[in-house]
Design a protein around this motif. Sequence first.
Motif, mmCIF file in Angstrom:
data_model
loop_
_atom_site.group_PDB
_atom_site.id
_atom_site.type_symbol
_atom_site.label_atom_id
_atom_site.label_comp_id
_atom_site.label_asym_id
_atom_site.label_seq_id
_atom_site.Cartn_x
_atom_site.Cartn_y
_atom_site.Cartn_z
ATOM 1 N N UNK A 175 40.928 2.383 -50.973
ATOM 2 C CA UNK A 175 42.237 1.845 -51.358
ATOM 3 C C UNK A 175 43.897 2.329 -51.457
ATOM 4 N N UNK A 176 43.405 2.888 -52.449
ATOM 5 C CA UNK A 176 44.570 3.799 -53.262
ATOM 6 C C UNK A 176 45.037 5.248 -51.587
ATOM 7 N N UNK A 177 43.716 5.167 -51.524
ATOM 8 C CA UNK A 177 44.783 6.542 -49.677
ATOM 9 C C UNK A 177 44.528 5.947 -48.564
ATOM 10 N N UNK A 178 44.309 4.690 -48.441
ATOM 11 C CA UNK A 178 45.569 3.406 -47.272
ATOM 12 C C UNK A 178 46.538 3.383 -48.073
ATOM 13 N N UNK A 179 47.366 3.356 -48.582
ATOM 14 C CA UNK A 179 48.244 2.505 -49.356
ATOM 15 C C UNK A 179 49.425 4.071 -49.550
ATOM 16 N N UNK A 180 48.411 5.391 -49.294
ATOM 17 C CA UNK A 180 49.639 6.478 -48.848
ATOM 18 C C UNK A 180 49.398 7.394 -48.317
ATOM 19 N N UNK A 181 48.669 6.304 -47.222
ATOM 20 C CA UNK A 181 48.940 7.180 -46.199
ATOM 21 C C UNK A 181 50.002 7.166 -45.320
ATOM 22 N N UNK A 182 50.860 7.692 -44.591
ATOM 23 C CA UNK A 182 51.552 7.701 -44.395
ATOM 24 C C UNK A 182 52.183 6.132 -42.647
ATOM 25 N N UNK A 216 45.930 -16.048 -57.494
ATOM 26 C CA UNK A 216 46.515 -15.930 -58.749
ATOM 27 C C UNK A 216 47.798 -14.110 -58.622
ATOM 28 N N UNK A 217 46.414 -13.614 -57.848
ATOM 29 C CA UNK A 217 47.128 -12.340 -57.447
ATOM 30 C C UNK A 217 48.005 -12.687 -56.338
ATOM 31 N N UNK A 218 47.891 -13.196 -54.886
ATOM 32 C CA UNK A 218 48.924 -13.308 -54.383
ATOM 33 C C UNK A 218 50.234 -13.987 -54.814
ATOM 34 N N UNK A 219 50.297 -14.959 -56.055
ATOM 35 C CA UNK A 219 51.664 -15.417 -56.075
ATOM 36 C C UNK A 219 51.992 -14.220 -57.064
ATOM 37 N N UNK A 220 51.239 -13.420 -57.655
ATOM 38 C CA UNK A 220 52.368 -12.977 -58.575
ATOM 39 C C UNK A 220 53.463 -12.012 -57.051
ATOM 40 N N UNK A 221 52.882 -11.240 -56.066
ATOM 41 C CA UNK A 221 53.467 -10.636 -55.034
ATOM 42 C C UNK A 221 54.828 -11.511 -53.544
ATOM 43 N N UNK A 258 52.414 -1.584 -47.980
ATOM 44 C CA UNK A 258 52.342 -1.553 -49.858
ATOM 45 C C UNK A 258 53.107 -3.103 -49.930
ATOM 46 N N UNK A 259 52.308 -4.036 -50.222
ATOM 47 C CA UNK A 259 52.649 -5.181 -51.002
ATOM 48 C C UNK A 259 54.072 -4.484 -52.332
ATOM 49 N N UNK A 260 54.452 -5.641 -52.467
ATOM 50 C CA UNK A 260 56.115 -5.367 -53.785
ATOM 51 C C UNK A 260 56.528 -6.292 -54.591
ATOM 52 N N UNK A 261 55.891 -6.236 -56.327
ATOM 53 C CA UNK A 261 56.036 -7.004 -56.238
ATOM 54 C C UNK A 261 56.994 -8.177 -56.644
ATOM 55 N N UNK A 262 56.924 -9.731 -56.205
ATOM 56 C CA UNK A 262 57.436 -10.769 -55.548
ATOM 57 C C UNK A 262 58.673 -10.450 -54.749
ATOM 58 N N UNK A 263 57.805 -9.835 -54.111
ATOM 59 C CA UNK A 263 59.122 -8.751 -53.015
ATOM 60 C C UNK A 263 58.588 -8.659 -52.031
ATOM 61 N N UNK A 264 57.165 -10.218 -51.377
ATOM 62 C CA UNK A 264 56.475 -9.551 -50.225
ATOM 63 C C UNK A 264 56.337 -10.657 -49.068
ATOM 64 N N UNK A 265 56.734 -10.133 -48.088
ATOM 65 C CA UNK A 265 57.526 -11.391 -47.256
ATOM 66 C C UNK A 265 55.575 -11.705 -46.715
ATOM 67 N N UNK A 266 55.518 -12.861 -45.991
ATOM 68 C CA UNK A 266 54.787 -13.270 -45.654
ATOM 69 C C UNK A 266 53.443 -13.072 -44.187
ATOM 70 N N UNK A 267 54.113 -12.427 -43.450
ATOM 71 C CA UNK A 267 53.624 -11.391 -42.608
ATOM 72 C C UNK A 267 52.776 -10.638 -42.805
ATOM 73 N N UNK A 268 53.518 -10.063 -43.955
ATOM 74 C CA UNK A 268 52.710 -8.696 -44.927
ATOM 75 C C UNK A 268 51.634 -8.356 -45.673
ATOM 76 N N UNK A 269 52.156 -9.970 -46.492
ATOM 77 C CA UNK A 269 50.465 -10.720 -46.770
ATOM 78 C C UNK A 269 49.440 -11.097 -45.858
#
Length: 489
Positions: A368-375, A39-44, A381-392
């Motif tokens: 997890x917050x620090x991981x996605x906040x690091x440069x 369910x989580x992956x289908x949202x992203x 960082x995944x985006x809602x309904x806009x994350x490519x398959x390789x990014x997933x």
Amino acid sequence: MEGADYEVLSVREQLFHERVRECIISTLLFATLYIFCHIALTRFKKPAEFTTVDEEDATVNKIALELCTFTLAVALGAVLLLPFSIIGNEVLLSLPRNYYIQWLNGSLIHGLWNLVFLFSNLSLIFLMPFAYFFTESEGFAGSRKGVLARVYETVVMLMLLTLLVLGMVWVASAIVDNNKASRESLYDFWEYYLPYLYSCISFLGVLLLLVCTPLGLARMFSVTGKLLVKPRLLEDLEEQLHCSAFEEAALTRRICNPTSCWLPLDMELLHRQVLALQTQRVLLEKRRKASAWQRNLGYPLAMLCLLVLTGLSVLTVAIHILELLIDEAAMPRGMQGASLGQVSFSKLGSFGAVIQVVLIFYLMVSSVVGFYSSPLFRGLRPRWHDTAMTQIIGNCVCLLVLSSALPVFSRTLGLTRFDLLGDFGRFNWLGNFYIVFLYNAAFAGLTTLCLVKTFTAAVRAELIRAFGLDRLPLPVSGFPRASKKTQHP
């Protein structure tokens, strides 16, 4: 003789029923995690990649998505593994003969640790490389197009990658430990190669947690401040609403009258900006309508909880550093034949076990917050309904590396006395005193430095904004002085 045969048969039957019960419980737990992750992956995911005209690409993406769902479920299971074991041990200790918790026993917990270790190896070494090569493959030149041709190419690429990694590990082992026994042990693919490779990956994950967790602990204050409603002293909602309304009106006027501007306008960009401003205005309206309890009590309590949890984490690590210098038993190691439900792994009993579980979850969320906040990883960082398959696929791999290293990370820092079960305790570097000691000292130092630097700067900035000092023409620390060209008469 017949009585002895009957007793042996009854014991075998009881063991069989226990194994079946453990398999059913493990399957139900994993199925629940799998459904939640799906369910989580289908949202992203990006819907365009699964509804394309090319049915072959859509089928390949669906198969890769199922593999990613499996990997993410394993990662979530690795996160819940240590807290579930700690709580299960306390439950067994408090209710040793309760009929309704007979399913919770040491055999089940040991089996879950072994399954998570096995599935983590399978996902990191086989499934995720297969999913990536599968989405990028097109089939060999001259072969018939189709999903099967892509499978052949992916299998060949995966075999070549396995040989490459095997050779690198063999060379590294020969350099580090140059003896005949060490080289011959690498020929044992299942008993030595996979655990050794997973040990290296886990060590990289622990190092990644060392970098991301202090950064995340410092970022948790700002992230929580964005999610909660601040007191009116710390922000002016009316001013933010007026500014948002003015910006939205200006953009709407530019969209309605595009000919009034000399420069060419990007209408799609303007529409996205208007939608973003409308969403921001709705959120500001909700925050303005928040009750006085939410404004004046929720935000201070949340900040206080974050301070207490962070302070407890640093204090626990500091105490563990002293224990490492005094007692050799403080070293992380695997549990050797100890049964669960015999002794509490916290000096404070059940209350201490609950605190340990809360700290483990808090540090995992902070990492997890620090991981996605690091440069370095911000672009992942995944985006809602806009994350490519390789990014997933990349997100699933990184989350699995972080989560599978969480039990080793927690035990190395002394957050819990619950020893590592299964093959998690076989890592050689866990017995090195200098590595463990330096790791604890580095974590305590980095966390303290990040908190002192980030938290004090954030508090100073909030106070300056609250008293309106940022609008003064005087140079204030943290706010650059406006130039003469930008100052109005």
